[in-house]
Write a protein that holds these residues in place. Structure first.
Motif, PDB file in Angstrom:
ATOM      1  N   UNK A  30      32.193   0.694   2.334  1.00  0.00           N
ATOM      2  CA  UNK A  30      33.408   0.671   3.155  1.00  0.00           C
ATOM      3  C   UNK A  30      33.463  -0.570   4.035  1.00  0.00           C
ATOM      4  N   UNK A  31      32.284  -1.071   4.458  1.00  0.00           N
ATOM      5  CA  UNK A  31      32.248  -2.278   5.283  1.00  0.00           C
ATOM      6  C   UNK A  31      32.447  -3.543   4.458  1.00  0.00           C
ATOM      7  N   UNK A  32      32.477  -3.390   3.139  1.00  0.00           N
ATOM      8  CA  UNK A  32      32.706  -4.552   2.282  1.00  0.00           C
ATOM      9  C   UNK A  32      31.452  -5.301   1.903  1.00  0.00           C
TER      10      UNK A  32
ATOM     11  N   UNK B 120       0.830  -1.201   0.000  1.00  0.00           N
ATOM     12  CA  UNK B 120       0.000   0.000   0.000  1.00  0.00           C
ATOM     13  C   UNK B 120       0.869   1.259   0.000  1.00  0.00           C
ATOM     14  N   UNK B 121       1.939   1.210  -0.772  1.00  0.00           N
ATOM     15  CA  UNK B 121       2.868   2.341  -0.823  1.00  0.00           C
ATOM     16  C   UNK B 121       3.048   2.861  -2.237  1.00  0.00           C
ATOM     17  N   UNK B 122       2.191   2.469  -3.141  1.00  0.00           N
ATOM     18  CA  UNK B 122       2.321   2.898  -4.516  1.00  0.00           C
ATOM     19  C   UNK B 122       2.000   4.374  -4.635  1.00  0.00           C
ATOM     20  N   UNK B 123       2.945   5.137  -5.164  1.00  0.00           N
ATOM     21  CA  UNK B 123       2.722   6.556  -5.365  1.00  0.00           C
ATOM     22  C   UNK B 123       3.089   7.427  -4.186  1.00  0.00           C
ATOM     23  N   UNK B 124       3.425   6.855  -3.067  1.00  0.00           N
ATOM     24  CA  UNK B 124       3.763   7.651  -1.889  1.00  0.00           C
ATOM     25  C   UNK B 124       5.219   8.068  -1.958  1.00  0.00           C
ATOM     26  N   UNK B 125       5.430   9.252  -2.503  1.00  0.00           N
ATOM     27  CA  UNK B 125       6.795   9.777  -2.615  1.00  0.00           C
ATOM     28  C   UNK B 125       7.041  10.717  -1.456  1.00  0.00           C
ATOM     29  N   UNK B 126       8.139  10.581  -0.817  1.00  0.00           N
ATOM     30  CA  UNK B 126       8.405  11.381   0.369  1.00  0.00           C
ATOM     31  C   UNK B 126       9.078  12.692  -0.008  1.00  0.00           C
ATOM     32  N   UNK B 127       8.605  13.762   0.584  1.00  0.00           N
ATOM     33  CA  UNK B 127       9.233  15.067   0.362  1.00  0.00           C
ATOM     34  C   UNK B 127      10.383  15.283   1.339  1.00  0.00           C
ATOM     35  N   UNK B 128      10.567  14.353   2.275  1.00  0.00           N
ATOM     36  CA  UNK B 128      11.597  14.481   3.299  1.00  0.00           C
ATOM     37  C   UNK B 128      12.866  13.707   2.951  1.00  0.00           C
ATOM     38  N   UNK B 129      13.061  13.368   1.693  1.00  0.00           N
ATOM     39  CA  UNK B 129      14.228  12.589   1.296  1.00  0.00           C
ATOM     40  C   UNK B 129      15.496  13.416   1.457  1.00  0.00           C
ATOM     41  N   UNK B 130      16.482  12.842   2.148  1.00  0.00           N
ATOM     42  CA  UNK B 130      17.758  13.514   2.399  1.00  0.00           C
ATOM     43  C   UNK B 130      18.832  12.807   1.591  1.00  0.00           C
ATOM     44  N   UNK B 131      19.201  13.401   0.463  1.00  0.00           N
ATOM     45  CA  UNK B 131      20.157  12.770  -0.450  1.00  0.00           C
ATOM     46  C   UNK B 131      21.523  12.573   0.196  1.00  0.00           C
ATOM     47  N   UNK B 132      21.994  13.565   0.948  1.00  0.00           N
ATOM     48  CA  UNK B 132      23.307  13.447   1.601  1.00  0.00           C
ATOM     49  C   UNK B 132      23.342  12.279   2.575  1.00  0.00           C
ATOM     50  N   UNK B 133      22.276  12.150   3.378  1.00  0.00           N
ATOM     51  CA  UNK B 133      22.219  11.049   4.352  1.00  0.00           C
ATOM     52  C   UNK B 133      22.187   9.700   3.633  1.00  0.00           C
ATOM     53  N   UNK B 134      21.453   9.616   2.528  1.00  0.00           N
ATOM     54  CA  UNK B 134      21.383   8.370   1.776  1.00  0.00           C
ATOM     55  C   UNK B 134      22.743   8.011   1.187  1.00  0.00           C
ATOM     56  N   UNK B 135      23.443   8.993   0.606  1.00  0.00           N
ATOM     57  CA  UNK B 135      24.775   8.725   0.060  1.00  0.00           C
ATOM     58  C   UNK B 135      25.737   8.285   1.151  1.00  0.00           C
ATOM     59  N   UNK B 136      25.624   8.900   2.331  1.00  0.00           N
ATOM     60  CA  UNK B 136      26.497   8.540   3.446  1.00  0.00           C
ATOM     61  C   UNK B 136      26.250   7.095   3.883  1.00  0.00           C
ATOM     62  N   UNK B 137      24.979   6.706   3.985  1.00  0.00           N
ATOM     63  CA  UNK B 137      24.643   5.338   4.369  1.00  0.00           C
ATOM     64  C   UNK B 137      25.126   4.327   3.336  1.00  0.00           C
TER      65      UNK B 137
END
Length: 142
Positions: free
Chosen positions: A133-135, A110-127
């Motif tokens: 790095x952990x392999x 039940x998540x079709x179309x639910x796009x989040x406006x709170x997406x943090x690109x920097x945090x995602x790239x860091x994760x």
């Protein structure tokens, strides 16, 4: 005579979904364009909620025809979680139907179309960088 009519009708079973999908795409695009234009004076939260709903309805229709009329069998292994979870779906693009697989998974949550406006690109790239790095054995393109 009747048997040949049945055989001919069965051979045309792909035309109905194709005609419906090709017929609704322009209507969806037109309605989205009108909504986009009208919503310029409305709060962005209202725009996003209506946009998500219209997209969800359209994609649900696409999935209905894809799953029921094409004869393709989609098998999903594993348990579908009882509560909604955040997911990263990676595809190897071995098929032109990769996008529909992601939609099938989203609609079952039940998540079709639910796009989040709170997406943090920097945090995602860091994760994702910390995973490399952990392999962790994955390919990540940033």
């Amino acid at each position: 005579m009747l048997l040949s009519l049945v055989v001919h009708t069965y051979s045309l079973r792909y035309w109905l979904p194709a005609a419906v999908m090709l017929g609704t795409a322009p209507a969806y695009l037109l309605s989205w364009s009108v909504w986009r234009l009208l919503s310029t004076v409305l709060p962005s939260r209202l725009y996003h909620s209506v946009d998500d709903r219209v997209y969800s309805v359209y994609q649900s229709m696409v999935l209905f025809f894809f799953e029921n009329y094409t004869g393709v069998e989609i098998v999903i292994y594993g348990d579908i979680p009882k509560k909604k979870e955040n997911v990263i779906y990676l595809s190897n693009h071995q098929s032109t139907a990769d996008w529909i697989i992601a939609d099938m998974l989203a609609i079952r949550q039940n998540a079709l179309g639910h796009r989040s406006a709170n997406f943090d690109e920097k945090a995602m790239k860091k994760k994702l960088s910390s995973q490399t790095k952990m392999g962790t054995p994955v390919s990540i393109y940033l």
